[in-house]
Structure formats: structure tokens, C-alpha cells
Design a protein around this motif. Structure first.
Motif, mmCIF file in Angstrom:
data_model
loop_
_atom_site.group_PDB
_atom_site.id
_atom_site.type_symbol
_atom_site.label_atom_id
_atom_site.label_comp_id
_atom_site.label_asym_id
_atom_site.label_seq_id
_atom_site.Cartn_x
_atom_site.Cartn_y
_atom_site.Cartn_z
ATOM 1 N N SER A 51 -38.831 20.835 115.929
ATOM 2 C CA SER A 51 -37.634 21.666 116.055
ATOM 3 C C SER A 51 -37.609 22.781 115.016
ATOM 4 N N ARG A 52 -38.716 22.949 114.296
ATOM 5 C CA ARG A 52 -38.758 23.950 113.227
ATOM 6 C C ARG A 52 -40.003 24.818 113.394
ATOM 7 N N ASN A 53 -40.047 25.503 114.530
ATOM 8 C CA ASN A 53 -41.213 26.329 114.843
ATOM 9 C C ASN A 53 -40.745 27.565 115.609
ATOM 10 N N SER A 54 -41.672 28.323 116.132
ATOM 11 C CA SER A 54 -41.329 29.578 116.811
ATOM 12 C C SER A 54 -40.934 29.393 118.271
ATOM 13 N N GLU A 55 -41.081 28.173 118.797
ATOM 14 C CA GLU A 55 -40.756 27.864 120.203
ATOM 15 C C GLU A 55 -41.525 28.768 121.177
ATOM 16 N N ARG A 79 -45.427 25.330 104.065
ATOM 17 C CA ARG A 79 -44.036 25.604 104.435
ATOM 18 C C ARG A 79 -43.935 27.012 105.006
ATOM 19 N N GLY A 80 -43.110 27.192 106.009
ATOM 20 C CA GLY A 80 -42.922 28.509 106.604
ATOM 21 C C GLY A 80 -41.453 28.792 106.832
ATOM 22 N N CYS A 81 -40.997 29.963 106.397
ATOM 23 C CA CYS A 81 -39.593 30.361 106.552
ATOM 24 C C CYS A 81 -39.442 31.389 107.667
ATOM 25 N N TYR A 82 -38.295 31.360 108.295
ATOM 26 C CA TYR A 82 -37.933 32.341 109.316
ATOM 27 C C TYR A 82 -36.676 33.088 108.882
ATOM 28 N N PRO A 103 -53.878 37.437 112.662
ATOM 29 C CA PRO A 103 -53.631 36.193 111.933
ATOM 30 C C PRO A 103 -54.033 36.271 110.463
ATOM 31 N N GLU A 104 -53.344 35.450 109.635
ATOM 32 C CA GLU A 104 -53.641 35.363 108.208
ATOM 33 C C GLU A 104 -54.076 33.943 107.891
ATOM 34 N N VAL A 105 -54.498 33.710 106.639
ATOM 35 C CA VAL A 105 -54.900 32.368 106.217
ATOM 36 C C VAL A 105 -53.677 31.449 106.245
ATOM 37 N N GLY A 106 -53.790 30.341 106.961
ATOM 38 C CA GLY A 106 -52.714 29.362 106.996
ATOM 39 C C GLY A 106 -51.731 29.532 108.139
ATOM 40 N N GLY A 107 -51.796 30.675 108.842
ATOM 41 C CA GLY A 107 -50.838 30.881 109.925
ATOM 42 C C GLY A 107 -51.205 32.086 110.772
ATOM 43 N N LEU A 108 -50.293 32.412 111.686
ATOM 44 C CA LEU A 108 -50.533 33.517 112.609
ATOM 45 C C LEU A 108 -49.877 34.811 112.148
ATOM 46 N N GLY A 109 -49.385 34.833 110.902
ATOM 47 C CA GLY A 109 -48.754 36.034 110.383
ATOM 48 C C GLY A 109 -47.262 36.056 110.686
ATOM 49 N N VAL A 110 -46.507 36.855 109.915
ATOM 50 C CA VAL A 110 -45.065 36.984 110.142
ATOM 51 C C VAL A 110 -44.869 37.772 111.434
ATOM 52 N N HIS A 111 -44.459 37.060 112.480
ATOM 53 C CA HIS A 111 -44.405 37.681 113.798
ATOM 54 C C HIS A 111 -42.983 37.755 114.327
ATOM 55 N N VAL A 112 -42.840 38.460 115.439
ATOM 56 C CA VAL A 112 -41.563 38.584 116.132
ATOM 57 C C VAL A 112 -41.540 37.583 117.268
ATOM 58 N N LEU A 156 -34.076 32.358 123.717
ATOM 59 C CA LEU A 156 -33.675 32.623 125.105
ATOM 60 C C LEU A 156 -32.354 33.363 125.199
ATOM 61 N N ASN A 157 -31.645 33.485 124.068
ATOM 62 C CA ASN A 157 -30.427 34.299 124.023
ATOM 63 C C ASN A 157 -30.730 35.729 123.592
ATOM 64 N N GLY A 158 -32.016 36.004 123.324
ATOM 65 C CA GLY A 158 -32.404 37.351 122.930
ATOM 66 C C GLY A 158 -32.358 37.616 121.444
ATOM 67 N N GLN A 159 -31.999 36.607 120.640
ATOM 68 C CA GLN A 159 -31.971 36.813 119.185
ATOM 69 C C GLN A 159 -33.400 36.910 118.644
ATOM 70 N N VAL A 160 -33.611 37.860 117.732
ATOM 71 C CA VAL A 160 -34.936 38.083 117.164
ATOM 72 C C VAL A 160 -35.107 37.251 115.896
ATOM 73 N N LYS A 161 -36.272 36.597 115.789
ATOM 74 C CA LYS A 161 -36.647 35.864 114.582
ATOM 75 C C LYS A 161 -37.956 36.448 114.064
ATOM 76 N N PHE A 162 -38.068 36.526 112.751
ATOM 77 C CA PHE A 162 -39.316 36.926 112.108
ATOM 78 C C PHE A 162 -39.819 35.748 111.283
ATOM 79 N N GLY A 163 -41.105 35.464 111.383
ATOM 80 C CA GLY A 163 -41.674 34.370 110.601
ATOM 81 C C GLY A 163 -42.817 33.734 111.381
ATOM 82 N N PRO A 164 -43.339 32.636 110.835
ATOM 83 C CA PRO A 164 -43.083 32.132 109.501
ATOM 84 C C PRO A 164 -44.078 32.692 108.489
#
Length: 457
Positions: free
Chosen positions: A110-114, A308-311, A329-338, A342-350
């Protein structure tokens, strides 16, 4: 032997309207449903009693109650739930799922980019590649058939400078090798036509990428598994196990008892489960649990690393994007992405913050620090502005954080999923799942298929 329905005193169901990331859960008590359950119910009730005298696991092992079960799944994250559903619905097995949390899916699930990933990033012939491509197909079908909120919105992976173009080309070649369909390289102006706020010199278009409501997905899978006889027991921690004869025996205790553990004494076992099949799908705590299974050969449990990754969310503005936007992509993750919900809210992270010094309790009970410090936004603004130069100062608000269960550290290359069966550890009926990070959500049903095939061959 009996198929036990194990209910801790706080075995709870979560309202489908509540986000597991929030702190305001609405819980409903599960009632004991048979005489065995009532016995276990009272035993777990006593675990929480601070007045109960302590006892040593080793000294009273013979006196601990034991119950036979058919299939035991450790961990009620998306993968554990998918495994339970696969075993019960498609193979007719009786499944017990235990989790130390008060409800399903409180960890990485429950703590990912979905995001529903296409299968681009992962080495050809790796488990990540094959499970992602297969899992994406199964996931889209399941979401359509069960009316799970999801949307195939597509993704742009962007090169913001000429030096990144070769890596973008390599990603496309790898995606094609992995069987990802529809990939297309775009010039910067084409990408800008799709996304006017975007800045890049080239982009890789992935039309099969999408987003999913992970909580609705898990809720549906839980309901389907339960309707086929699966029992979910929450606040129920696996604290170890041993091999007796050729039979694995799993020690469980109430989560409250572990929370009060001093870290040095023997952990108290309240019940020993004797399953025919065991799937250790405990996510972040899977290696810690495996280390406590006496009889597992030394050296087969991979080293654990935690990132740990923050959004951050975009405040007070209409969404500038309609598609997923990912940097190289960066080391350890896919980079701070958009990503968009499903409500259209934008998240940046992780982002990536390596955590050290994890002991049993934080991983057993998910006692990590999931707060998001406002000052981490200072690192987000420059990273995001490489592809979204219109980002205004002060527009990022702390969102949520997650922990990636990784098998490689900051100076090491990426690793594959580890699905470890009898052929590796020699214990009949046990499968350990290690390093199930991204694309674990997308891969969950394919992992479940593979695990079932491995156990039931």
C-alpha cells in the motif's frame, strides 16, 4: 488433521473505503467460528496480558499446542493474498494466511506508485521480466472481470539530455526482448504534443503501462480467497520454526507480545502450526523470518537491504500530465517519477534513502518510520524540473513513504526476485520469496501461479 481457522483477538476487516496508508482505520471484530478457533482466540488474548509470566520457548516446546493446517501463507500483502487466492480458488486447497499487522496490505503493497508496469526495465529471462509481462496480462484481465478501478494510461520514459539517449535506446531494446508490445521511440517534439508541460530530447512510449487502485485489488482478492475457504488471521506473528522429521513446524505468537519483547530473551511461542505447504511471502520481514527457521541451511538466505522512498503530491493545481512520466532509472529505483492516481492527483516519487541497522522487531511488525519530512522536497524540485520545468516553488506537499525490500545495496547492481524452493533448501513444501520489490504489484498473480506450480508439481 484439522484445518484450523485461527482468529487473533483483533483479527480485523478493513472498510473498503479506507486507505491502509491512513492512520484512521475503521475496524470490525472477527468472531471465533469454531471450537478450535475459540481455544486459539483465548490463547492469543492471553498473549497481550502483561501479567502473564514469561516462559522460554526451548524449555516448553513440547507443551505448546500444535495444529495441523493444509497451506500456510505468511504475509497478507498483495503477493501473499494472490498466492492464497491461487491455491484456494484454482487448486481447492485450504489456506490460512497470517500477518502481524491489524489488516492486510499495510506494508509495501500500500506504499508504492500503484503502477502497472509493462516489463521494460528488467534483464531478459529474469523472473522480474517474465513475471511482470505475464502478471500485467493477468492483472488487466482480473481488473476488467472484477471491476477493479484501473486505467491503461501509458508511460513516457524520458531522456532530458543527449547523454541519456543511449540508455533510453537500451531500455527499448530490452523491452522488445522481454516481449513488451507497442514500444515506440519519440522525438522530443512528439512527446511534447502528448504532454505540453514536458521537457525532453527523446522519449520511449509504453502504451501498456497503467495505474490500479491497489487497495480495491487486494480487497477483491481477499474476498475471493475467503469465499473459497481461506482464513486470514491478523495480529498474528510468525516468530520462527523448526524441522521435525521431514515436517516444517511454524511458531506463532500474538503481535502485541513481540512489540513488548526486550530483544534478547527467547520469543514466546503460543502455538505451533504444522502445515503441509508454507509460503514465506512476508515482504520486508521474509529474510528475518527465514533466519528463524531452524533447519534451513546456512548461507541460502540472501543479505537484506532496505531503501526508503518518499512521495510528494502536487498541491492546489490541475494535473499537468495525463500519462505516467519516468526519468532514466537511477541506482536503487526508477527515479523520481510522475504517477497519477485514479482521481487524477499527481504524485512525484519515490526517492532512494538507504536504511541501515534493521533488527527483527521493526521488520516483523512493520515499525518503520513512514513519515515524510518536508525538507526532502528540496531534493525533489531539481530532479523533477529536469523534465517538468514549470514546477512552481512551494507546490510540493509531503505525501507518504514506503520501504523497498532489496537484495542489493547502494554500490551493487540490481538483483532478481528470489523464489526459493525445496531444490535449494531441501525442505519439502516450503517456498521463500525474497526481494519482492517493484514490479511486485504487477507481478503478483504471475508469482502466485509460479509458486503454486512449484509447490504442487
Amino acid at each position: 488433521g484439522n484445518i484450523i481457522s485461527l482468529s487473533a483477538p483483533n483479527c480485523l476487516y478493513l472498510s473498503s473505503q479506507i486507505d491502509p496508508r491512513s492512520n484512521s482505520f475503521f475496524f470490525e471484530m472477527m468472531k471465533p467460528i469454531n471450537s478450535i478457533t475459540k481455544t486459539i482466540f483465548h490463547k492469543f488474548k492471553n498473549v497481550s496480558n502483561p501479567g502473564k509470566p514469561p516462559f522460554s520457548l526451548s524449555s516448553i516446546l513440547e507443551s505448546i499446542p500444535r495444529e495441523k493446517v493444509d497451506c500456510l501463507v505468511i504475509g497478507a500483502g498483495i503477493v501473499g493474498i494472490a498466492v492464497a487466492k491461487e491455491l484456494s480458488v484454482n487448486h481447492g486447497r485450504q489456506v490460512l494466511v497470517v500477518d502481524s499487522a491489524p489488516i492486510f496490505g499495510t506494508g509495501t503493497s500500500s506504499r508504492n506508485s500503484e503502477v502497472i508496469h509493462a516489463g521494460i526495465y528488467y534483464p531478459t529471462n529474469s523472473l522480474k521480466a517474465s513475471f511482470c509481462v505475464r502478471g500485467k496480462e493477468l492483472l488487466y484481465k482480473y481488473c476488467k472481470d472484477h471491476e477493479i478501478p484501473h486505467k491503461q494510461i501509458g508511460k513516457l520514459i524520458v531522456a532530458t539530455g543527449l547523454s541519456e539517449v543511449p540508455r533510453l535506446s537500451a531500455l527499448m531494446a530490452r523491452g522488445v526482448q522481454n516481449g513488451v508490445e507497442g514500444l515506440r521511440m519519440m522525438e522530443g517534439y512528439e512527446a511534447t504534443t502528448l504532454e505540453p508541460e514536458l521537457q525532453c530530447v527523446k522519449a520511449l512510449w509504453s502504451p501498456s503501462s497503467g495505474i490500479v487502485d491497489s487497495h480495491s485489488l487486494m480487497l477483491s482478492l481477499v474476498g475471493e480467497a475467503e469465499s473459497h475457504g481461506t482464513t486470514f488471521s491478523y495480529n498474528t506473528a510468525v516468530i520462527g520454526g523448526h524441522i521435525e522429521g521431514n515436517q516444517i513446524q511454524i511458531h506463532v505468537s500474538g503481535s502485541n507480545a513481540i512489540a513488548n519483547w526486550n530483544g534478547s530473551s527467547e520469543l514466546d511461542s503460543e502455538l505451533i502450526l504444522i502445515p503441509k505447504l508454507v509460503v514465506n511471502s512476508a515482504g520486508i520481514s521474509a529474510p528475518a523470518i527465514a533466519k528463524r527457521l531452524k533447519g534451513l541451511p546456512d548461507g541460502i538466505i540472501p543479505a537484506s537491504h532496505y531503501a526508503r522512498g518518499c512521495y510528494f503530491t502536487l498541491s492546489n493545481t490541475k494535473s499537468p500530465f495525463k500519462h505516467l512520466i519516468y526519468p532514466i532509472p537511477e541506482v536503487g529505483g526508477l527515479g523520481v517519477h510522475v504517477t497519477l492516481d485514479l482521481n487524477g492527483q499527481v504524485k512525484f516519487g519515490p526517492d532512494v534513502e538507504w536504511i541501515k541497522g534493521i533488527d527483527d522487531i521493526p521488520s516483523f511488525l512493520n515499525m518503520f518510520d513512514y513519515s515524510v519530512r518536508e525538507d526532502r522536497a528540496n531534493q525533489f524540485y531539481p530532479a523533477i524540473r529536469k523534465y517538468y520545468p514549470g514546477l512552481k516553488d512551494g507546490s510540493l506537499e509531503p505525501g507518504y513513504a514506503g520501504i523497498r525490500p532489496k537484495l542489493s545495496g547502494p554500490e551493487e547492481g540490481p538483483t532478481d526476485f528470489v523464489v526459493q524452493g525445496e531444490d535449494v533448501h531441501g525442505i519439502c513444501g516450503l517456498v521463500n520469496l525474497f526481494g519482492i520489490e517493484s514490479p511486485g504489484l504487477t507481478s503478483s498473480m504471475a508469482i502466485a501461479e509460479h509458486v503454486a506450480a512449484k509447490l504442487l508439481k
